[in-house]
Scaffold this motif. Structure first.
Motif, short mmCIF file in Angstrom:
data_model
loop_
_atom_site.label_atom_id
_atom_site.label_comp_id
_atom_site.label_asym_id
_atom_site.label_seq_id
_atom_site.Cartn_x
_atom_site.Cartn_y
_atom_site.Cartn_z
N HIS A 286 0.85 -1.19 0.00
CA HIS A 286 0.00 0.00 0.00
C HIS A 286 0.89 1.24 0.00
O HIS A 286 1.80 1.36 0.83
N ARG A 287 0.61 2.13 -0.93
CA ARG A 287 1.39 3.37 -1.03
C ARG A 287 0.81 4.37 -0.03
O ARG A 287 -0.36 4.76 -0.12
N ILE A 288 1.63 4.79 0.93
CA ILE A 288 1.17 5.64 2.03
C ILE A 288 1.91 6.97 2.01
O ILE A 288 3.13 7.01 1.86
N ARG A 289 1.15 8.06 2.17
CA ARG A 289 1.74 9.39 2.30
C ARG A 289 1.67 9.79 3.77
O ARG A 289 0.59 9.80 4.37
N TRP A 290 2.83 10.12 4.38
CA TRP A 290 2.94 10.30 5.82
C TRP A 290 3.11 11.77 6.22
O TRP A 290 3.71 12.57 5.50
N SER A 291 2.60 12.07 7.40
CA SER A 291 2.92 13.31 8.12
C SER A 291 3.37 12.88 9.51
O SER A 291 2.61 12.20 10.23
N ASN A 292 4.58 13.26 9.91
CA ASN A 292 5.18 12.73 11.14
C ASN A 292 5.57 13.85 12.10
O ASN A 292 5.97 14.94 11.69
N THR A 293 5.46 13.56 13.39
CA THR A 293 5.91 14.48 14.42
C THR A 293 6.32 13.67 15.64
O THR A 293 6.15 12.44 15.67
N THR A 294 6.86 14.35 16.65
CA THR A 294 7.29 13.65 17.86
C THR A 294 6.29 13.84 18.98
O THR A 294 5.59 14.85 19.06
N LEU A 295 6.23 12.85 19.85
CA LEU A 295 5.50 12.96 21.10
C LEU A 295 6.53 13.20 22.20
O LEU A 295 7.55 12.50 22.26
N LYS A 296 6.26 14.18 23.06
CA LYS A 296 7.26 14.59 24.04
C LYS A 296 6.81 14.24 25.45
O LYS A 296 5.62 14.18 25.75
N ASP A 297 7.80 14.06 26.34
CA ASP A 297 7.50 13.81 27.74
C ASP A 297 7.37 15.14 28.48
O ASP A 297 7.37 16.22 27.87
N ALA A 298 7.24 15.07 29.79
CA ALA A 298 7.01 16.27 30.59
C ALA A 298 8.16 17.27 30.50
O ALA A 298 7.97 18.47 30.70
N THR A 299 9.36 16.79 30.18
CA THR A 299 10.51 17.69 30.10
C THR A 299 10.71 18.27 28.71
O THR A 299 11.62 19.06 28.48
N GLY A 300 9.87 17.86 27.76
CA GLY A 300 10.00 18.35 26.40
C GLY A 300 10.88 17.50 25.52
O GLY A 300 11.09 17.83 24.35
N ALA A 301 11.39 16.39 26.06
CA ALA A 301 12.24 15.50 25.28
C ALA A 301 11.37 14.54 24.47
O ALA A 301 10.31 14.11 24.92
N ALA A 302 11.83 14.20 23.26
CA ALA A 302 11.08 13.26 22.42
C ALA A 302 11.07 11.88 23.06
O ALA A 302 12.09 11.39 23.52
N GLU A 303 9.89 11.26 23.09
CA GLU A 303 9.79 9.90 23.64
C GLU A 303 9.18 8.91 22.65
O GLU A 303 9.26 7.71 22.85
N ALA A 304 8.58 9.43 21.56
CA ALA A 304 8.00 8.55 20.54
C ALA A 304 7.77 9.37 19.28
O ALA A 304 7.84 10.60 19.29
N VAL A 305 7.51 8.68 18.19
CA VAL A 305 7.20 9.33 16.92
C VAL A 305 5.77 8.98 16.54
O VAL A 305 5.39 7.80 16.53
N LEU A 306 4.98 10.01 16.26
CA LEU A 306 3.60 9.84 15.82
C LEU A 306 3.57 10.03 14.31
O LEU A 306 4.01 11.06 13.79
N ALA A 307 3.04 9.03 13.61
CA ALA A 307 2.96 9.09 12.14
C ALA A 307 1.51 8.90 11.72
O ALA A 307 0.86 7.96 12.14
N VAL A 308 1.03 9.81 10.91
CA VAL A 308 -0.32 9.72 10.36
C VAL A 308 -0.18 9.54 8.85
O VAL A 308 0.45 10.37 8.18
N GLY A 309 -0.75 8.45 8.34
CA GLY A 309 -0.57 8.13 6.92
C GLY A 309 -1.88 7.95 6.19
O GLY A 309 -2.84 7.40 6.73
N VAL A 310 -1.93 8.43 4.96
CA VAL A 310 -3.10 8.29 4.10
C VAL A 310 -2.74 7.36 2.95
O VAL A 310 -1.68 7.49 2.34
N ASP A 311 -3.62 6.40 2.69
CA ASP A 311 -3.40 5.45 1.61
C ASP A 311 -3.65 6.14 0.26
O ASP A 311 -4.78 6.51 -0.04
N VAL A 312 -2.60 6.33 -0.50
CA VAL A 312 -2.73 6.98 -1.82
C VAL A 312 -2.52 5.97 -2.94
O VAL A 312 -2.25 6.35 -4.08
N SER A 313 -2.67 4.69 -2.62
CA SER A 313 -2.46 3.65 -3.63
C SER A 313 -3.37 3.83 -4.82
O SER A 313 -2.94 3.73 -5.98
N ASP A 314 -4.65 4.11 -4.56
CA ASP A 314 -5.60 4.29 -5.66
C ASP A 314 -5.24 5.49 -6.51
O ASP A 314 -5.34 5.45 -7.75
N LEU A 315 -4.81 6.57 -5.85
CA LEU A 315 -4.43 7.78 -6.59
C LEU A 315 -3.21 7.51 -7.45
O LEU A 315 -3.17 7.88 -8.64
#
Length: 513
Positions: free
Chosen positions: A242-271
């Motif tokens: 599946h061809r996916i187009r992503w928008s990514n950002t970081t999730l931060k802890d209480a100190t502002g340090a990155a603790e995970a990556v959040l990725a939101v993807g849309v399936d553009v396979s049909d397009l």
């Protein structure tokens, strides 16, 4: 000691309700008190803040009120006509599940207080009741309930969005392992939380040829960069991509340090597929127009070559060297004729004529058609199940061409002994056909280009065979792809069992001669 009703004299007029939530839905309080003056006094005090107050003179009377639901707080005297409230606390909590409980008593002791708190009492108030104190306690509980309701509503909304939105929501640890994803990802790819949680995202879900590039994007995102517009393939459990187009950002802890990556993807396979088909249609139209003129002129030239060769064959009869040269000219002429015909058939529109037929008959005829190619070879075709009763609405002549091309490719790629296996699987309204062999298979680059026109892995050939197969399958409303295989090549075709009346595929829309 009982607070007299006169206690409320001199209190301010009713104040505005505390917040928008209380305006929309007042906080509902149940008072259980057998003394009418205390009961009325408490009611007046609490209604000043806009709460909805209902009263009961006994525990038995309160049960009917509690059953109507939506009680946020129960304020009860410890000593009731039926006995001490400690005896009834489990039933009070059962009747008003969401309610906090405040016990009011004039005879408090440490043991009874501890016992009540262990039974789930929120607060313990000693008489005489001070209006400002009880109002403060109730306000605190009402605010807690409001925040809980908002949190529950937000949680519900978030869950519904995650369940409903047709986009991938994926959370990865900074080491690239999967933490969680939303239900749509499971629907799209077949992966479950149990299968992927804690596993390396790149090893399991990203094709090998794209891993380095996507890891670089991941590392950049994990360093507090926002990345978007990144497009890559994601592997499903069945081998589909599946061809996916992503928008990514970081999730931060209480100190502002990155603790995970959040990725939101849309399936553009049909397009992407639509763009590829549109481009292919344009190229086919151009090829078709070119071939119209080329085939006309070439056909005349080839006819002249054939006629001259036939005459010349009579004149050189008995001359071995001349005959060999003449046969070479005739073979070259025939090869050129076949080449022109293959390109012409590729550029021509595909019109599918549906008939209910058995797949068993189709692949058997295709295997028989290449008997000359198989002559002298140790080649075996194995069908894993009886496909004779597997009826499907297809254009049998076109699908024979697909099977014939796949079988010929396997024979060309494999060394003897050649073992080709064909498997069939029928699920609901779809049929899956899987053709595998024991050859060298395809590397990732070959898999990407296999269906491109004029691309071939053979020493000779036009490179149109698999492109024609793809057009035929797609004209039936199906898909054809190459799946990774531990050994050999594996081509998977999925097609509807019944012809769709609204199939209008670009394969049928190419310019004709």
């Amino acid at each position: 000691m009982i607070v007299a009703r006169a206690t409320i004299c001199g209190l301010p007029e009713k104040s505005p309700r505390l917040d928008r939530h209380s305006m929309d839905q007042p906080f509902r309080i149940l008072i259980i008190e057998d003394n009418p003056d205390t009961r009325a006094n408490l009611r007046d005090i609490l209604e000043l803040d806009g709460h909805e107050v209902v009263v009961a003179a006994s525990f038995n009377e309160s049960k009917a009120i509690a059953k109507n639901g939506n009680i946020g707080l129960v304020i009860t005297d410890r000593r009731l006509p039926e006995g001490m409230i400690e005896e009834f606390l489990p039933e009070v909590k059962e009747n008003s599940v969401e309610a906090d409980i405040i016990v009011v008593t004039g005879f408090g002791d440490m043991q009874s207080t501890i016992a009540a708190l262990r039974l789930g009492v929120t607060d313990y108030v000693i008489k005489p009741i001070i209006p400002d104190d009880i109002r403060s306690i109730v306000k605190r509980i009402a605010e807690k309930k409001r925040l809980q309701a908002e949190l529950a509503e937000e949680h519900y909304f978030t869950n519904e969005v995650l369940k409903t939105v047709e986009a991938i929501v994926l959370v990865l640890g900074l080491d690239g392992t999967v933490i969680r994803f939303n239900p749509f990802f499971h629907q799209l790819t077949g992966w479950t939380q149990d299968e992927l949680r804690g596993q390396d995202w790149f090893e399991h879900c990203i094709p090998e040829h794209e891993r380095v590039r996507i890891k670089e994007v991941f590392i950049a995102t994990s360093h507090l960069e926002h990345t978007r517009g990144v497009v890559n393939d994601v592997l499903a459990t069945d081998g589909r991509r599946h061809r996916i187009r992503w928008s990514n950002t970081t999730l931060k802890d209480a100190t502002g340090a990155a603790e995970a990556v959040l990725a939101v993807g849309v399936d553009v396979s049909d397009l992407v597929a639509a763009q590829v088909r549109a481009l292919r249609s344009e190229r086919l139209a151009a090829i078709g127009q070119t071939m119209t003129a080329l085939s006309h002129e070439s056909r005349n030239a080839l006819q002249r070559i054939k006629a001259a060769a036939d005459v010349l064959s009579l004149e050189v009869a008995g001359n071995k060297n001349a005959e060999d040269d003449l046969h070479a000219i005739q073979r070259a002429s025939s090869d050129l004729q076949c080449l022109l015909e293959e390109v012409r058939s590729f550029a021509a529109p595909i019109h599918v004529h549906y008939h209910a037929t058995s797949l068993d008959h189709v692949w058997h005829r295709a295997w028989g058609d290449i008997a000359a190619t198989r002559q002298g070879r140790d080649a075996t075709l194995i069908a894993s199940c009886d496909s004779e009763n597997l009826k499907i609405e297809i254009d049998a002549v076109r699908m024979e061409q697909v099977f014939r091309n796949l079988f010929e490719n396997s024979l060309a790629a494999c060394h003897d002994p050649v073992r080709i296996q064909i498997d069939f699987c029928s699920e609901d309204d779809e049929v899956e056909i899987r053709v595998t062999d024991n050859g060298p298979g395809f590397n990732p680059q070959q898999q990407q280009k296999l269906f491109e026109p004029f691309y071939t892995t053979k020493r000779t050939g036009t490179g149109l065979g698999m492109s024609i197969c793809q057009r035929i399958v797609e004209a039936h409303g199906g898909t054809i792809l190459v799946q990774p295989c531990s050994s050999g090549a594996c081509v998977v075709i999925r097609m509807p069992r019944q012809a769709s009346s609204d199939i209008s595929h670009p394969s049928q829309l190419a310019s004709s001669e």
